[in-house]
Scaffold this active site. Structure first.
Site, PDB file in Angstrom:
ATOM      1  N   LYS A  81       1.782   6.169  21.153  1.00  0.00           N
ATOM      2  CA  LYS A  81       2.023   5.945  22.871  1.00  0.00           C
ATOM      3  C   LYS A  81       1.545   7.003  23.182  1.00  0.00           C
ATOM      4  O   LYS A  81       1.117   7.872  22.752  1.00  0.00           O
ATOM      5  CB  LYS A  81       3.807   6.487  23.212  1.00  0.00           C
ATOM      6  CG  LYS A  81       4.405   5.787  24.318  1.00  0.00           C
ATOM      7  CD  LYS A  81       5.616   6.601  24.164  1.00  0.00           C
ATOM      8  CE  LYS A  81       6.003   6.497  24.973  1.00  0.00           C
ATOM      9  NZ  LYS A  81       7.371   6.231  25.586  1.00  0.00           N
ATOM     10  N   SER A 111      10.686   2.881  27.915  1.00  0.00           N
ATOM     11  CA  SER A 111       8.829   3.273  28.681  1.00  0.00           C
ATOM     12  C   SER A 111       7.947   2.835  26.624  1.00  0.00           C
ATOM     13  O   SER A 111       6.912   2.395  27.910  1.00  0.00           O
ATOM     14  CB  SER A 111       8.581   4.349  28.996  1.00  0.00           C
ATOM     15  OG  SER A 111       8.722   5.340  27.326  1.00  0.00           O
ATOM     16  N   SER A 134      13.792   4.284  24.890  1.00  0.00           N
ATOM     17  CA  SER A 134      12.549   3.174  24.784  1.00  0.00           C
ATOM     18  C   SER A 134      11.733   3.105  24.119  1.00  0.00           C
ATOM     19  O   SER A 134      10.713   2.292  24.123  1.00  0.00           O
ATOM     20  CB  SER A 134      11.858   4.846  25.929  1.00  0.00           C
ATOM     21  OG  SER A 134      11.648   4.357  27.022  1.00  0.00           O
TER      22      SER A 134
HETATM   23  N1  GLN Z   1      14.401   3.274  30.320  1.00  0.00           N
HETATM   24  C1  GLN Z   1      15.002   5.302  30.447  1.00  0.00           C
HETATM   25  C2  GLN Z   1      14.356   6.078  31.549  1.00  0.00           C
HETATM   26  O1  GLN Z   1      14.061   4.952  31.882  1.00  0.00           O
HETATM   27  C3  GLN Z   1      15.089   5.567  29.199  1.00  0.00           C
HETATM   28  C4  GLN Z   1      13.420   6.074  29.192  1.00  0.00           C
HETATM   29  C5  GLN Z   1      12.882   6.588  28.268  1.00  0.00           C
HETATM   30  O2  GLN Z   1      13.762   6.720  26.874  1.00  0.00           O
HETATM   31  N2  GLN Z   1      11.485   7.382  27.380  1.00  0.00           N
HETATM   32  O3  GLN Z   1      15.280   7.045  31.104  1.00  0.00           O
END
Ligand code: GLN
Length: 466
Positions: free
Chosen positions: A77, A152, A176
Site C-alpha cells: 500500500k 482504503s 481499511s
Molecule cells: N473507511 C474508514 C475511514 O474512512 C477506515 C479508514 C482506514 O481504516 N484507513 O476512515
C-alpha cells in the site's frame, strides 16, 4: 502458475518448477496487461523486483535453504515506505515524495528475500471506504469492474483478488484492510494494536493505525503476520509476541454473535450468507451463543471524532516546507495555506476541519474527551464478552461492493460502511475478514474478532471456511 498462494509459490521454487525471476516476470507482465482496467497500482517497481528475484535464485542455485517468503512477489500500500520508491499516499501533496528509508515491516520482508512488485492505490491518506478518494484514479473491483474494491486498501485487495501478486500489505485504521478484503473476496487481517510496528507507515490516526496482510488464504496471512510482527524499538507501541501457532479444537470453541451487528437495513443476501457461515461452524462442533455489545451504536460517532482529531494533528506536518508539494507564495503563511489548499483533496480537508474543531478549546471536553470516555465503555463491552467467548463473528460490511460513484457525493453514507469494523480499532483487537460466499457475483466477508494477540487463533478458525 495461476493464483498461487505463498505456500504453493514457495513449493514451486523449492521444486524448481519455476525460478523467482520467472515468477516475478509473470506478475510484472500481468500487471502491465491487466492493471489498466483495475488501477490497483500507483507505482511498479520492476527494477527492484527483478533484482530481488535474482538474489533469491542465486541462493537456490547455491543450494542454500530459503525462508518461506523468499522470492514471493507482493504489493505494498502506498502509505508504507519502501526506500527509494515514491510514497504518495494517493495525495497530490506527496505526489513526488520519495521514501528515504524502509518501513520496519518492509525491512522484515526484504530480509528473507521478498520481491516487491510495486505500490498500490488507496483513498488519499487512507481516508475512505472505496478508493475513490485517491487523487490519481479510482481502483475497480476485479469481481465487477463497475464496482468499488472497498477502501482504503482497495488497491492492495484488488491486486490480490486479480492475482497481480501473491499477497499484499495494507493498513487498517477503521476497517481499511478488512472491508476491501471482504469486497474483493480475499483474506484481510487487522492485527492487535501493537502487534506490528508502524515505523514507516505514514501516520493517519495513531491510536488506531495497524499494518496487516491481505492474502489468498488464512494460512498465508499467518505466514506474513509472523514475518512482520514483533517489538521494534522505533515504534514504542509495538510489543514482542510470544504465541505463534495454536491448535484450535472446534468442540471447545465458544463463538459470540453480537445482536447489535445484525441491523435493520443491512443487505439481506449478506445476512443470509453470514448466518449460513455461523451455522456451518456450529454444525461442526463449536458452541454459538448470542451476546450483546451494548455500546456498539456509539462506535461510529466515537470513531469519527477520535480519528479526525488525530488525523488533524498528524497532517499538520504537510506545511509546504517539510515534505512534498510546496507552492511559492509571497510569505511563509501563504506557502502553508496555498500548499495545503492545493495539495489536499476534499475528504482530507473535511477530516482536518472536523478534527481541528473537535480538539479546539471550548469543544474538547464535549467532543474529543467525551468520545474517549465512550471508547472505554466500548472496550468494557468487549472485555465482558470475551470472558464468555473465544471469538466474535459479525459481517465485515453491511453490504457487498457498491457501484463506483454511488456514495462519493454523500460522506455520511460512505462513513456508514465502517459500522462493523471501526469498534475493533477503537479497542485495539485483532480481526480477520474471511470470504464465506457470494451475493450474486459479489464476495461477502465474515469478520472474526479475537482477544488481544490471538491472531493465530482467529486465522485458525478462519480455515473452516476455505
Ligand atoms: N473507511 C474508514 C475511514 O474512512 C477506515 C479508514 C482506514 O481504516 N484507513 O476512515
Amino acid at each position: 502458475m495461476n493464483n498461487l498462494t505463498i505456500s504453493q509459490a514457495h513449493k514451486g521454487l523449492l521444486e524448481k518448477k519455476f525460478s523467482a525471476l520467472e515468477l516475478t516476470k509473470l506478475f510484472l507482465n500481468k500487471i502491465k496487461k491487466q492493471d489498466k482496467k483495475i488501477s490497483a497500482f500507483l507505482t511498479i517497481t520492476d527494477d527492484l523486483a527483478l533484482s530481488q528475484a535474482k538474489q533469491v535464485d542465486k541462493l537456490i542455485s547455491d543450494n542454500k535453504k530459503i525462508p518461506i517468503l523468499a522470492g514471493i512477489p507482493l504489493a505494498v500500500k502506498d502509505n508504507i515506505l519502501v526506500d527509494g520508491v515514491k510514497a504518495t499516499c494517493a495525495s497530490k501533496i506527496l505526489e513526488n515524495y520519495i521514501a528515504p528509508y524502509d518501513a520496519t515491516c518492509i525491512k522484515k520482508l526484504k530480509q528473507p528475500g521478498a520481491v516487491i512488485l510495486g505500490k498500490t492505490n488507496l483513498d488519499e491518506f487512507a481516508m475512505g471506504s472505496s478508493t475513490e478518494h485517491s487523487a490519481f484514479s479510482p481502483t475497480k473491483n476485479p469481481n465487477d469492474l463497475t464496482r468499488v474494491p472497498g477502501g482504503s486498501s482497495g488497491g492492495s485487495a484488488a491486486a490480490v483478488s486479480a492475482d497481480l501478486c501473491c499477497y499484499a500489505l495494507g493498513s487498517d485504521t477503521g476497517g481499511s484492510i478488512r472491508q476491501p478484503a471482504s469486497f474483493c473476496g480475499v483474506v484481510g487481517l487487522k492485527p492487535t494494536y501493537g502487534a506490528v510496528s508502524r515505523y514507516g507507515l505514514i501516520a493517519f490516526a495513531s491510536s488506531l493505525d495497524q499494518i496487516g496482510p491481505i492474502t489468498k488464504t488464512a494460512e498465508d496471512a499467518q505466514i506474513v503476520f509472523k514475518a512482520i510482527s514483533g517489538k521494534d524499538k522505533k515504534d514504542s507501541t509495538s510489543v514482542e509476541l510470544s504465541e505463534t501457532r495454536v491448535s484450535v479444537k472446534l468442540k471447545d470453541l465458544r463463538i459470540g454473535i453480537p445482536k447489535e451487528y445484525f441491523i435493520k437495513g443491512m443487505d439481506s443476501e449478506v445476512e443470509k450468507i453470514i448466518r449460513q457461515a455461523i451455522k456451518k461452524i456450529q454444525e461442526i462442533g463449536a458452541k454459538v451463543e448470542e451476546i450483546s455489545l451494548p455500546h456498539t451504536e456509539y462506535g461510529l460517532a466515537v470513531y469519527y471524532l477520535i480519528m479526525p482529531s488525530e488525523a488533524s494533528a498528524n497532517l499538520a506536518r504537510y506545511d509546504g516546507v517539510k515534505y512534498g508539494l510546496s507552492k511559492s507564495a509571497k510569505d511563509l503563511l501563504n506557502v502553508y495555506l496555498d500548499s495545503r489548499a492545493g495539495g489536499f483533496g476534499d475528504e482530507v480537508k473535511r477530516r482536518i476541519m472536523l478534527g481541528t474543531y473537535a480538539l479546539s478549546a471550548g469543544y474538547y471536553d464535549a467532543y474529543y474527551l467525551k468520545a474517549q470516555k465512550v471508547r472505554t465503555l466500548i472496550k468494557h463491552d468487549f472485555d465482558k464478552a470475551f470472558n464468555k467467548v473465544d471469538a466474535i463473528f459479525t459481517p465485515t460490511s453491511p453490504f457487498p461492493a457498491f457501484k463506483l460513484g454511488e456514495k462519493i457525493k454523500d460522506p455520511v453514507s460512505m462513513y456508514l460502511s465502517d459500522i462493523f469494523t471501526a469498534c475493533v480499532n477503537l479497542v485495539g483487537l485483532p480481526a480477520v475478514s474471511m470470504p464465506v460466499g457470494f451475493a450474486g457475483k459479489l464476495p461477502v466477508g465474515l469478520q472474526i474478532i479475537g482477544k488481544p494477540f490471538e491472531e493465530n487463533k482467529i486465522l485458525e478458525i478462519s480455515k473452516v471456511y476455505g
